[in-house]
Structures are given as structure tokens and as C-alpha cells.
Design an enzyme around this catalytic site. Structure first.
Site, mmCIF file in Angstrom:
data_model
loop_
_atom_site.group_PDB
_atom_site.id
_atom_site.type_symbol
_atom_site.label_atom_id
_atom_site.label_comp_id
_atom_site.label_asym_id
_atom_site.label_seq_id
_atom_site.Cartn_x
_atom_site.Cartn_y
_atom_site.Cartn_z
ATOM 1 N N LYS A 99 0.804 -1.218 0.000
ATOM 2 C CA LYS A 99 0.000 0.000 0.000
ATOM 3 C C LYS A 99 0.844 1.279 0.000
ATOM 4 O O LYS A 99 0.428 2.290 -0.537
ATOM 5 C CB LYS A 99 -0.972 -0.009 1.181
ATOM 6 C CG LYS A 99 -2.075 -1.040 0.973
ATOM 7 C CD LYS A 99 -3.330 -0.707 1.725
ATOM 8 C CE LYS A 99 -4.496 -1.558 1.242
ATOM 9 N NZ LYS A 99 -4.349 -2.984 1.609
ATOM 10 N N GLU A 121 -10.162 6.647 2.608
ATOM 11 C CA GLU A 121 -11.125 5.689 3.160
ATOM 12 C C GLU A 121 -10.324 4.469 3.585
ATOM 13 O O GLU A 121 -9.234 4.221 3.075
ATOM 14 C CB GLU A 121 -12.167 5.290 2.098
ATOM 15 C CG GLU A 121 -11.752 4.137 1.174
ATOM 16 C CD GLU A 121 -10.605 4.490 0.239
ATOM 17 O OE1 GLU A 121 -10.379 5.679 -0.029
ATOM 18 O OE2 GLU A 121 -9.909 3.561 -0.236
ATOM 19 N N SER A 388 1.698 -9.849 -0.852
ATOM 20 C CA SER A 388 1.297 -8.442 -0.791
ATOM 21 C C SER A 388 1.542 -7.796 0.575
ATOM 22 O O SER A 388 1.709 -6.584 0.666
ATOM 23 C CB SER A 388 -0.176 -8.294 -1.174
ATOM 24 O OG SER A 388 -0.989 -9.141 -0.389
HETATM 25 C C1 LIG Z 1 -5.257 -4.045 1.214
HETATM 26 C C2 LIG Z 1 -4.550 -5.298 0.978
HETATM 27 C C3 LIG Z 1 -4.872 -6.156 -0.096
HETATM 28 C C4 LIG Z 1 -6.028 -5.913 -1.020
HETATM 29 O O1 LIG Z 1 -5.985 -4.720 -1.757
HETATM 30 P P1 LIG Z 1 -5.672 -4.711 -3.296
HETATM 31 O O2 LIG Z 1 -5.986 -3.321 -3.716
HETATM 32 O O3 LIG Z 1 -6.559 -5.714 -3.960
HETATM 33 O O4 LIG Z 1 -4.254 -5.050 -3.471
HETATM 34 C C5 LIG Z 1 -4.111 -7.293 -0.288
HETATM 35 N N1 LIG Z 1 -3.090 -7.603 0.539
HETATM 36 C C6 LIG Z 1 -2.762 -6.820 1.587
HETATM 37 C C7 LIG Z 1 -1.623 -7.230 2.458
HETATM 38 C C8 LIG Z 1 -3.465 -5.646 1.842
HETATM 39 O O5 LIG Z 1 -3.127 -4.884 2.895
#
Ligand SMILES: *Cc1c(COP(=O)(O)O)cnc(C)c1O
Length: 406
Positions: A99, A121, A388
């Protein structure tokens, strides 16, 4: 002034109207239109400006910790006994997920536009924390809209945002979740047009957000592609990422879209199964409609009311999906599959034990799909999974699911 459609490329969208085929666009109140157009113009200038690029590059390196590693997951590979598994380590970034890539890009855009106040948000609070982080770094006041239900169940992130100097505004409309928080943020933006920048957290919303968030997150795929060529001398056979709004996924996918030999798989939250309403698989079980300024696949009931959905991982708990994914789905360039809560939980535990890496529950969905296909693949094949984020934030949820006390 339409861009000429380049045959055989999946990387040219969106068009001038912000459409990816029939998806995307900017379905906003008339009062928002000038802001959206101004943002688009400023973004178009910024993205080619060497000074802007240099500042983003500098912060990405020294503040966020990029480039993130492409790591050969030897333990998981041995355990699964098929293709080689690599993790793209977005979990190692500052604030613990991908993020920050988007937040750094957008805060620099806000600065360039002379905006003095940041709004955002958040659902589980991850994007709220990342936004509050960059606002603190740049000295801007920051207001984070968060559904009242989420405020109650995500108290550690609410406290983090407060420590970082942000104001968290609970939203009681609707069911008090992410969808309602996003509506409230859009409302704030209309009423505070002059000084406010709306920092959207995923590759959704009205044009140009899906495009600019994608471009900021594409650093993931650009790095992964180069790292794979350097480490293995070739492209991967399969790349996998989880899809909430779709920002980490489009960030990994976009640089590979025209590599036709690379199979691309996006993983949606299958929750407790696709039969009922307890999932967030908008592309496997939803229908096209308009929400938050764009046309895309959405979870809806028979009357077109937006459903809340459910996932074990709060970050996948969004009833829509970025419009580019809807288009990639319908063009069949990307395959979207659901993974159940239980499967994600198993992948979470396995990765922790065989790799010594606690993955975010969101990322565990992508790993769970790898666990299904890797054993069926040859040993000389390669799969990249986008890790992610890290799973420290999820230990309470996991303990509860396992019936354990912390
Ligand atoms: C917020 C988040 C997501 C999902 O958001 P995307 O916009 O689909 O990437 C996925 N993995 C983690 C670790 C997150 O914090």
C-alpha cells in the site's frame, strides 16, 4: 482524440474517457467533475516529469525500502513437489504491504497540486495507516473515513492512525463498512474541493484513479520481471496475486500482460463458498454495475443493491473490483479464481512453518492457489506469488479461527 487501439496489446488502456472496454469511466456528481479532470491533467504532467519521478524513486528506495526482493521459496517448493515457487516480497516494505507504493505516489501528487488536506477511506485500516504515515511524513492533516463496524473490530489500526496524527471518522451509514466509508470520503471531497486531496487506496474509483494507482503499483511487476530474468534467465510460467480492489494484482500483472506465455491468475475471496452471500468474489459471482464512480463487476442482490460480502481477510472485503480487472476477465487474458477462508488459513499456517514467513491473510489466498497448481506442474516451471503483505496484523483473527488464545 481516442488513443488508437494497439492490436495485440493489453497495456494501452484506459481510453480518453477512462474506459477499459465497457468498464471504468467516471460516473460522478457534476460538482466532482472539475476535480477529476484537474487530477487527470496534473497526473498526466507529473508522470513524465523527471523531478516527480526522481522524488518518488528516492522515497521508494530510502523510505519504503524498494526494490523488494524476489525470493525463491525453497521450503514451500520442496513441500509441494512441483514447479519452483518465488515470492515477490511486498511484505518487507515500510508499513508492511504494497500500500505504501500507492500512498507515496499520491502524496507527491497532492503536494504538486498544492492541496493541503488529505482524506482517505479504509476498511481494515491498512490503507488508513499507510495514508496517515505519508501524511505525517509530509506534514499534512489527514482525515480517514472508516465504517463504524470496522472501527470497532480493528482497534489496533485505529490507534496507529491516531498516533500518526490522523483523525479517524467513523461512518455509521449503511452497514458501517468500507463501501460506506468510500461514499463518505467522496462526499467530503465534493464539499472541500479547494484544499483537499482524496487518496484512494486501490485501483478502483472514477478515472483517473484506476490508472494512476495501477501505474504506482506497477513497480511490483516491473521489478519482478527484471529480477526473474536476472535470477532465472527467463520469464515465469505463472504469476498469482490476490484481488481485493485489485491494486497489488494489477501492479504485478500489468508489466506481464503482453507476455502471452505467462499465465496470469487473480484470486478472489471465496469466503465460506460462492453459493450464498458470504464471499467477495465479484468477478466469479457478481454482475456488472456502477459503484464509486466506475462500472465494474459488483456483488449485488436481485434488485441491484450492493451486498457487503465476507472474507476472513479484511483487505479482500470489497464488494467491487477495479475496472481493469473486469475487462481483463472478460477478455480472458487473466483468469480469476476463488479461494475459501479455510484454504487461505491452511496456506497461512503452511507458509509460516516451512518458510518462516507469516503472510497476510490476503496474500495467503494467492499462496493457497499456488498450493493447488504447483504440484501438477513440472520441476523446471516457475510460479511467482505476490506476497502483498505481512501477517502480523492477522494473528488475532487466526487465533480465533483456530480456537486458540493469545
Ligand atoms: C489491502 C490489501 C490487499 C487488497 O488490496 P488490493 O488493492 O486488492 O491489493 C491485499 N493484501 C494486503 C496485504 C493488503 O493490505
Amino acid at each position: 482524440m481516442n488513443k488508437p487501439a494497439m492490436p495485440n496489446s493489453f497495456r494501452t488502456g484506459p481510453d480518453e474517457q477512462g474506459m477499459f472496454g465497457i468498464f471504468g469511466g467516471r460516473f460522478v456528481a457534476e460538482t466532482l467533475m472539475p476535480l477529476i479532470l484537474d487530477l487527470e491533467e496534473q497526473w498526466n504532467k507529473a508522470k513524465d516529469d523527471p523531478e516527480f519521478k526522481a522524488e518518488l524513486q528516492n522515497l521508494s528506495t530510502h523510505y519504503a525500502g524498494r526494490p523488494s526482493k524476489l525470493y525463491f521459496a525453497e521450503g514451500l517448493t520442496k513441500h509441494l513437489g512441483g514447479a519452483k515457487v518465488y515470492f515477490k516480497r511486498e511484505d518487507l516494505n515500510h508499513t508492511g504491504s504494497h500500500k505504501i507504493n500507492n500512498c507515496l505516489g499520491q502524496i507527491l501528487l497532492a503536494k504538486r497540486m498544492g492541496k493541503k488536506r488529505i482524506i482517505a477511506e479504509t476498511g481494515a485500516g491498512q490503507h488508513g495507516v499507510a495514508s496517515a504515515t505519508v501524511a505525517a511524513r509530509f506534514g499534512y492533516p489527514c482525515v480517514v473515513y472508516m465504517g463504524a463496524t470496522d472501527v470497532a473490530r480493528q482497534s489496533p489500526n485505529v490507534f496507529r492512525m491516531k498516533l500518526l496524527g490522523a483523525e479517524v471518522r467513523p461512518v455509521t451509514a449503511g452497514h458501517g463498512t468500507l463501501k460506506d466509508a468510500m461514499n463518505e470520503a467522496l462526499r467530503d471531497w465534493v464539499t472541500n474541493v479547494e484544499d483537499t486531496y482524496y487518496l484512494i487506496g486501490t485501483a478502483a474509483g472514477p478515472h483517473p484513479y484506476p490508472e494512476l494507482v495501477r501505474d504506482f503499483q506497477s513497480v511490483i511487476g516491473t521489478e519482478a520481471r527484471a529480477q526473474m530474468l536476472e535470477q532465472e534467465g527467463r520469464l515465469p510460467d505463472v504469476i498469482i496475486a490476490c484481488v481485493g480492489g485489485g491494486s497489488n494484482a494489477i501492479g504485478l500483472f500489468h508489466p506481464f500482460l503482453d507476455d502471452s506465455q505467462v499465465r496470469i491468475i487473480g484470486i478472489e475471496a471465496g469466503g465460506r463458498g460462492l453459493d450464498g452471500v458470504e464471499h467477495c468474489a465479484s468477478m466469479n459471482a457478481g454482475k456488472p454495475g456502477v459503484l464509486h464512480g466506475n462500472r465494474t463487476y459488483l456483488l449485488q442482490n436481485g434488485d441491484g443493491q450492493i451486498l457487503d460480502g465476507h472474507s476472513i481477510s479484511a483487505g479482500l472485503d470489497y464488494p467491487g473490483v477495479g475496472p481493469e480487472h473486469s475487462w481483463l476477465r472478460d477478455s480472458s487474458r487473466v483468469q480469476y479464481e476463488p479461494i475459501l477462508d479455510d484454504e487461505a488459513l491452511e496456506a497461512f499456517q503452511l507458509t509460516t512453518r516451512v518458510e518462516g514467513i507469516i503472510p497476510a491473510l490476503e496474500s495467503a489466498h494467492a499462496i493457497a492457489h499456488a498450493m493447488k497448481i504447483v504440484p501438477t506442474m513440472d520441476k523446471d516451471q516457475i510460479v511467482i506469488v505476490n506476497l502483498s503483505g505481512r501477517g502480523d496484523k492477522d494473528v488475532h483473527t487466526v487465533a480465533k479461527m483456530l480456537g486458540m488464545e493469545i
